[in-house]
Scaffold this motif. Structure first.
Motif, PDB file in Angstrom:
ATOM      1  N   VAL A 263       0.719  -1.123  -0.057  1.00 13.21           N
ATOM      2  CA  VAL A 263      -0.097   0.106  -0.066  1.00 13.21           C
ATOM      3  C   VAL A 263       0.802   1.281  -0.111  1.00 13.21           C
ATOM      4  O   VAL A 263       1.550   1.230   0.863  1.00 13.21           O
ATOM      5  CB  VAL A 263      -1.030   0.016   1.285  1.00 13.21           C
ATOM      6  CG1 VAL A 263      -1.834   1.237   1.091  1.00 13.21           C
ATOM      7  CG2 VAL A 263      -1.725  -1.337   1.431  1.00 13.21           C
ATOM      8  N   VAL A 264       0.598   2.049  -1.112  1.00 12.60           N
ATOM      9  CA  VAL A 264       1.528   3.511  -1.170  1.00 12.60           C
ATOM     10  C   VAL A 264       0.409   4.606  -1.409  1.00 12.60           C
ATOM     11  O   VAL A 264      -0.544   4.507  -2.085  1.00 12.60           O
ATOM     12  CB  VAL A 264       2.498   3.341  -2.408  1.00 12.60           C
ATOM     13  CG1 VAL A 264       3.535   2.187  -1.921  1.00 12.60           C
ATOM     14  CG2 VAL A 264       1.785   3.152  -3.455  1.00 12.60           C
ATOM     15  N   GLY A 265       0.739   5.696  -1.160  1.00 14.00           N
ATOM     16  CA  GLY A 265      -0.009   6.924  -1.137  1.00 14.00           C
ATOM     17  C   GLY A 265       0.477   7.495  -2.310  1.00 14.00           C
ATOM     18  O   GLY A 265       1.454   7.290  -2.952  1.00 14.00           O
ATOM     19  N   ARG A 266      -0.398   8.123  -3.082  1.00 15.31           N
ATOM     20  CA  ARG A 266      -0.305   8.384  -4.450  1.00 15.31           C
ATOM     21  C   ARG A 266       0.737   9.797  -4.157  1.00 15.31           C
ATOM     22  O   ARG A 266       1.439  10.111  -5.320  1.00 15.31           O
ATOM     23  CB  ARG A 266      -1.541   9.248  -4.944  1.00 15.31           C
ATOM     24  CG  ARG A 266      -1.435   9.743  -6.474  1.00 15.31           C
ATOM     25  CD  ARG A 266      -2.763  10.419  -6.989  1.00 15.31           C
ATOM     26  NE  ARG A 266      -3.742   9.285  -7.175  1.00 15.31           N
ATOM     27  CZ  ARG A 266      -4.964   9.607  -7.541  1.00 15.31           C
ATOM     28  NH1 ARG A 266      -5.509  10.947  -7.369  1.00 15.31           N
ATOM     29  NH2 ARG A 266      -6.005   8.742  -7.651  1.00 15.31           N
ATOM     30  N   ILE A 267       0.514  10.678  -3.248  1.00 14.93           N
ATOM     31  CA  ILE A 267       1.333  11.837  -3.312  1.00 14.93           C
ATOM     32  C   ILE A 267       1.931  11.864  -1.729  1.00 14.93           C
ATOM     33  O   ILE A 267       1.150  11.735  -0.942  1.00 14.93           O
ATOM     34  CB  ILE A 267       0.584  13.066  -3.423  1.00 14.93           C
ATOM     35  CG1 ILE A 267       0.339  13.333  -4.945  1.00 14.93           C
ATOM     36  CG2 ILE A 267       1.417  14.253  -2.933  1.00 14.93           C
ATOM     37  CD1 ILE A 267      -0.800  14.263  -5.137  1.00 14.93           C
ATOM     38  N   GLY A 268       3.162  12.056  -1.368  1.00 12.85           N
ATOM     39  CA  GLY A 268       3.884  12.181  -0.103  1.00 12.85           C
ATOM     40  C   GLY A 268       4.678  13.277  -0.037  1.00 12.85           C
ATOM     41  O   GLY A 268       5.086  13.803  -1.216  1.00 12.85           O
ATOM     42  N   ARG A 269       5.095  13.706   1.054  1.00 11.37           N
ATOM     43  CA  ARG A 269       6.221  14.680   1.203  1.00 11.37           C
ATOM     44  C   ARG A 269       7.148  14.138   2.258  1.00 11.37           C
ATOM     45  O   ARG A 269       6.751  13.309   3.227  1.00 11.37           O
ATOM     46  CB  ARG A 269       5.526  16.041   1.552  1.00 11.37           C
ATOM     47  CG  ARG A 269       4.988  16.959   0.643  1.00 11.37           C
ATOM     48  CD  ARG A 269       4.376  18.119   0.972  1.00 11.37           C
ATOM     49  NE  ARG A 269       3.833  18.677  -0.110  1.00 11.37           N
ATOM     50  CZ  ARG A 269       2.521  18.631  -0.440  1.00 11.37           C
ATOM     51  NH1 ARG A 269       1.725  17.840   0.234  1.00 11.37           N
ATOM     52  NH2 ARG A 269       1.935  19.426  -1.676  1.00 11.37           N
ATOM     53  N   SER A 270       8.486  14.667   2.233  1.00 12.21           N
ATOM     54  CA  SER A 270       9.276  14.389   3.293  1.00 12.21           C
ATOM     55  C   SER A 270      10.010  15.681   3.573  1.00 12.21           C
ATOM     56  O   SER A 270      10.452  16.298   2.935  1.00 12.21           O
ATOM     57  CB  SER A 270      10.131  13.308   2.613  1.00 12.21           C
ATOM     58  OG  SER A 270      11.425  13.141   3.426  1.00 12.21           O
ATOM     59  N   ARG A 271      10.632  15.495   4.885  1.00 18.10           N
ATOM     60  CA  ARG A 271      11.622  16.932   5.244  1.00 18.10           C
ATOM     61  C   ARG A 271      12.949  16.212   5.381  1.00 18.10           C
ATOM     62  O   ARG A 271      13.908  17.052   5.803  1.00 18.10           O
ATOM     63  CB  ARG A 271      11.126  17.088   6.572  1.00 18.10           C
ATOM     64  CG  ARG A 271      11.058  16.507   7.868  1.00 18.10           C
ATOM     65  CD  ARG A 271      10.197  16.951   9.120  1.00 18.10           C
ATOM     66  NE  ARG A 271      10.325  16.010   9.999  1.00 18.10           N
ATOM     67  CZ  ARG A 271       9.685  16.427  11.342  1.00 18.10           C
ATOM     68  NH1 ARG A 271       9.105  17.617  11.435  1.00 18.10           N
ATOM     69  NH2 ARG A 271       9.842  15.593  12.356  1.00 18.10           N
ATOM     70  N   PHE A 272      13.088  14.782   5.185  1.00 22.05           N
ATOM     71  CA  PHE A 272      14.332  14.359   5.037  1.00 22.05           C
ATOM     72  C   PHE A 272      14.612  13.373   4.124  1.00 22.05           C
ATOM     73  O   PHE A 272      13.623  12.764   3.725  1.00 22.05           O
ATOM     74  CB  PHE A 272      14.952  13.964   6.392  1.00 22.05           C
ATOM     75  CG  PHE A 272      13.944  12.769   7.025  1.00 22.05           C
ATOM     76  CD1 PHE A 272      13.096  13.106   7.847  1.00 22.05           C
ATOM     77  CD2 PHE A 272      14.285  11.611   6.671  1.00 22.05           C
ATOM     78  CE1 PHE A 272      12.379  12.165   8.417  1.00 22.05           C
ATOM     79  CE2 PHE A 272      13.479  10.558   7.349  1.00 22.05           C
ATOM     80  CZ  PHE A 272      12.289  10.744   8.241  1.00 22.05           C
ATOM     81  N   ALA A 273      15.514  13.186   3.534  1.00 16.99           N
ATOM     82  CA  ALA A 273      16.114  12.290   2.341  1.00 16.99           C
ATOM     83  C   ALA A 273      15.457  10.887   2.417  1.00 16.99           C
ATOM     84  O   ALA A 273      15.702  10.305   3.409  1.00 16.99           O
ATOM     85  CB  ALA A 273      17.325  12.246   2.049  1.00 16.99           C
TER      86      ALA A 273
END
Length: 318
Positions: A263-273
């Motif tokens: 299961v994965v999200g279509r869109i995601g963000r990250s604040r570290f690599a």
């Protein structure tokens, strides 16, 4: 669209939509879609698109013989995949629309869209890689991408110890993604493995020799915080958590080798690599070795599942 049978009224029951072209992957998608519909007490809508030649001013010419061939292909595919007596109500739709447009349009009000990762293109290239990828990025509901002609139901029947893997990143969407993955694990009677990936920078700062430990600790905190936020009333009893080093897409593709669903999200963000950027969903859906559920970024749509505190197992972060 031209329907061979009347589709159920929207909202009456959970509705599962499946893209079909007669290829092995699309037959596997039909089987997986039927199982999902049965698990949710819903109905199945099978959609086949066929390439109509363009007439005056680009209007498709709906030739009776082409439509009849398309209808027969869909009828045969449903029969081959689901047998004479399907376990759920099935409606069939044939249309001369562009495949991605038709499937995304039919996903309005649906609970799930199921597509094969590849098709043979028998009718205008339905379900070649570009079509399934377009669906994962634009559908109005979660999209299950089935790979290699191996239906989800076959895996369930052939082995025990089912596993659902979910990629967890930073941001509010991760909470809903965890809850969706938990629901899938409940439906499959499977354990849930939540993974956060992290990556060592290619050029670490010379004045930060401890960057390795910092990045790993940040990933551990992210995973712990997201799990706690997703399950305020107790973690699922069969939940496990892991931190894995490497590019997020590669980590999840590797995890798919021992999973029933990723299961994965279509869109995601990250604040570290390296923690599940938006681009992760496409390569995972393309290259995973099990079905992949791509969930739209829609916070607030999935309620927290109920779990008994007394049965909650502690998650091990490794």
């Amino acid at each position: 669209m031209n329907e061979q049978q009347h589709a159920p009224e929207p909202g009456a029951h959970p509705r599962i939509v499946v893209g079909v072209d007669g290829s092995p992957d699309s037959l596997a998608a039909l089987k997986a879609g039927a199982w999902a519909a049965a698990a949710r007490g819903g109905t199945l809508t099978a959609v086949l698109c066929w390439a109509a030649p363009l007439g005056f001013r680009g209007v498709p010419l709906v030739l009776p013989e082409m439509r009849e061939e398309a209808e027969e292909t869909l009828r045969k595919a449903v029969h081959d995949a689901l047998g004479e007596h399907p376990i759920v109500p099935v409606s069939r739709i044939v249309t001369p629309e562009i495949p991605a447009v038709a499937l995304v349009g039919t996903s309005h009000g649906a609970d799930l869209l199921v597509v094969g990762s590849r098709g043979h293109g028998g009718f205008g290239g339905l379900l070649i890689g570009s079509i399934s990828m377009a669906c994962t990025m634009h559908a109005h509901c979660p999209v299950l991408v089935v790979h290699g002609g191996a239906a989800l139901t076959d895996a369930q029947e052939a082995r025990s110890g089912a596993r659902v893997v979910v990629g967890v990143g930073h941001g509010p969407a991760a909470v809903q993604l965890l809850r969706t993955a938990s629901q899938v694990a409940d439906e499959l009677d499977a354990e849930l493995l939540a993974i956060t990936a992290w990556q060592y920078p290619a050029r670490p700062a010379r004045d930060r020799p401890d960057i390795f430990a910092e990045l790993r600790s940040a990933a551990e905190r992210t995973l712990e915080e997201q799990v706690n936020a997703a399950f305020l009333h107790g973690r699922p009893p069969r939940l496990k958590t892991e931190i894995r080093q490497g590019p997020a897409a590669a980590v999840l593709v590797d995890a798919s080798r021992t999973a029933d669903v990723v299961v994965v999200g279509r869109i995601g963000r990250s604040r570290f690599a390296g923690v599940l950027l938006g681009s992760v969903s496409l390569p995972v859906a393309e290259h995973a070795e099990c079905p992949v559920l791509v969930v739209p970024d829609a916070p607030g749509t999935v309620p927290e599942p109920e779990h008994d505190h007394a049965e909650t197992a502690a998650a091990g972060v490794g």
